[in-house]
Design an enzyme around this catalytic site. Sequence first.
Site, short mmCIF file in Angstrom:
data_model
loop_
_atom_site.label_atom_id
_atom_site.label_comp_id
_atom_site.label_asym_id
_atom_site.label_seq_id
_atom_site.Cartn_x
_atom_site.Cartn_y
_atom_site.Cartn_z
N ASP A 169 48.92 32.42 37.03
CA ASP A 169 49.45 33.74 36.62
C ASP A 169 50.55 34.22 37.55
O ASP A 169 51.53 34.80 37.12
CB ASP A 169 48.32 34.77 36.58
CG ASP A 169 47.47 34.65 35.32
OD1 ASP A 169 47.94 34.02 34.35
OD2 ASP A 169 46.35 35.19 35.31
N ASP A 188 45.08 34.42 40.86
CA ASP A 188 45.23 33.29 39.94
C ASP A 188 46.61 32.66 40.15
O ASP A 188 47.64 33.29 39.87
CB ASP A 188 45.08 33.77 38.49
CG ASP A 188 45.05 32.59 37.52
OD1 ASP A 188 44.00 32.35 36.92
OD2 ASP A 188 46.09 31.90 37.38
N ARG A 242 40.02 25.40 33.24
CA ARG A 242 38.65 25.63 33.69
C ARG A 242 37.92 26.49 32.67
O ARG A 242 38.38 27.58 32.33
CB ARG A 242 38.70 26.35 35.04
CG ARG A 242 37.37 26.41 35.72
CD ARG A 242 37.56 26.67 37.18
NE ARG A 242 38.18 27.98 37.43
CZ ARG A 242 38.05 28.62 38.58
NH1 ARG A 242 37.35 28.09 39.54
NH2 ARG A 242 38.63 29.77 38.76
N THR A 272 31.35 27.97 32.44
CA THR A 272 30.69 26.90 33.21
C THR A 272 31.46 26.54 34.48
O THR A 272 30.92 25.88 35.36
CB THR A 272 30.61 25.61 32.36
OG1 THR A 272 31.96 25.17 32.09
CG2 THR A 272 29.89 25.85 31.04
N1 URA Z 1 42.37 28.92 40.61
C1 URA Z 1 43.19 29.92 40.99
O1 URA Z 1 44.28 30.07 40.44
N2 URA Z 1 42.80 30.75 41.98
C2 URA Z 1 41.62 30.62 42.59
O2 URA Z 1 41.33 31.40 43.49
C3 URA Z 1 40.77 29.56 42.19
C4 URA Z 1 41.18 28.73 41.21
#
Ligand code: URA
Length: 220
Positions: free
Chosen positions: A213, A210, A109, A113
Site C-alpha cells: 500500500d 503495509d 496472504r 489464515t
Molecule cells: N506485509 C506488510 O506489508 N507489512 C507487514 O508488516 C507484514 C507483512
Amino acid sequence: MEVQTDKITILNHPLINHNLSIIRDKDSDCEKFKNALKRITYALIFEATKNLPVVKKEVTTPLQKTICDCFNEQAQLIIAPILRAGMIFCEVAQELLPFANVHHIGMYRDEQTLEPVWYYDKRKQIKPNKKDVFVLILDPMLATGNSAIDAVKNFISKGVLEENITFVSLISSPLGLEKLSKKYPKVRIVTCAKDERLNEKGYILPGLGDAGDRIYNTVE
Ligand code: URA
C-alpha cells in the site's frame, strides 16, 4: 557494517538506518518512501550477491593488461520478486544484475489464515547444471515467514539448491527469521532490521505498515 550469524545478515549502517527511519515514518509520502527504499536496495543487493561465483578475466586498461574477477557467465542468476511489494527491489536489482532473469512470484496472504495463496508462477524447471543457479527472492517484509517458506520450497522443487537461495527483505520479524531459518537452514537471509514482533493480523511491529500500500499509494 552488519550483524552476522552464520546465514542471517542484518545490515547496520548509518545511511541504511537513516533511510529506514524515513520509510517507517507514517508521514513519509509515497515518493519519499520509495526513494528511501531504493537507496537501501543497493546495499541489500550488494550484500546478497557477495558470494556469487566469479572467474578470472584478462582486461586491458589504457596502460596495461590486468586480471579481473568477473561474474561467471555460465551461472544463471534469478531475481524473484514476490508480488506485489517485492517489485520495489526489482528495478535496482536488475540495474545491478543486468544478466539476471526475473521470475515473478504471484502470492498474496489470506487475511484469515495468514497462509500464502499462489496466483502466478511461470517458472520452468531449472537447468541441469543446478550448482550454477542462484536465486534472490525479494520481499520487503519477512513477517510470518509463510510466503518465504513457500517461495523457497517452490524453487527447491524446481531443482535449485537450497544453499544457492538468498532471501532479501527490508524488515524481518523474529518469528519469520526463526521459521525460515529452521525450515531451510542453508538459505541465506539478508535484511536491515529485526523488529519486535507481529500483531494479531500478521503485521510487523513497529514495521512500516503495509508495504504494498505504501509503495503503490493505496493506503486508505
Ligand atoms: N506485509 C506488510 O506489508 N507489512 C507487514 O508488516 C507484514 C507483512
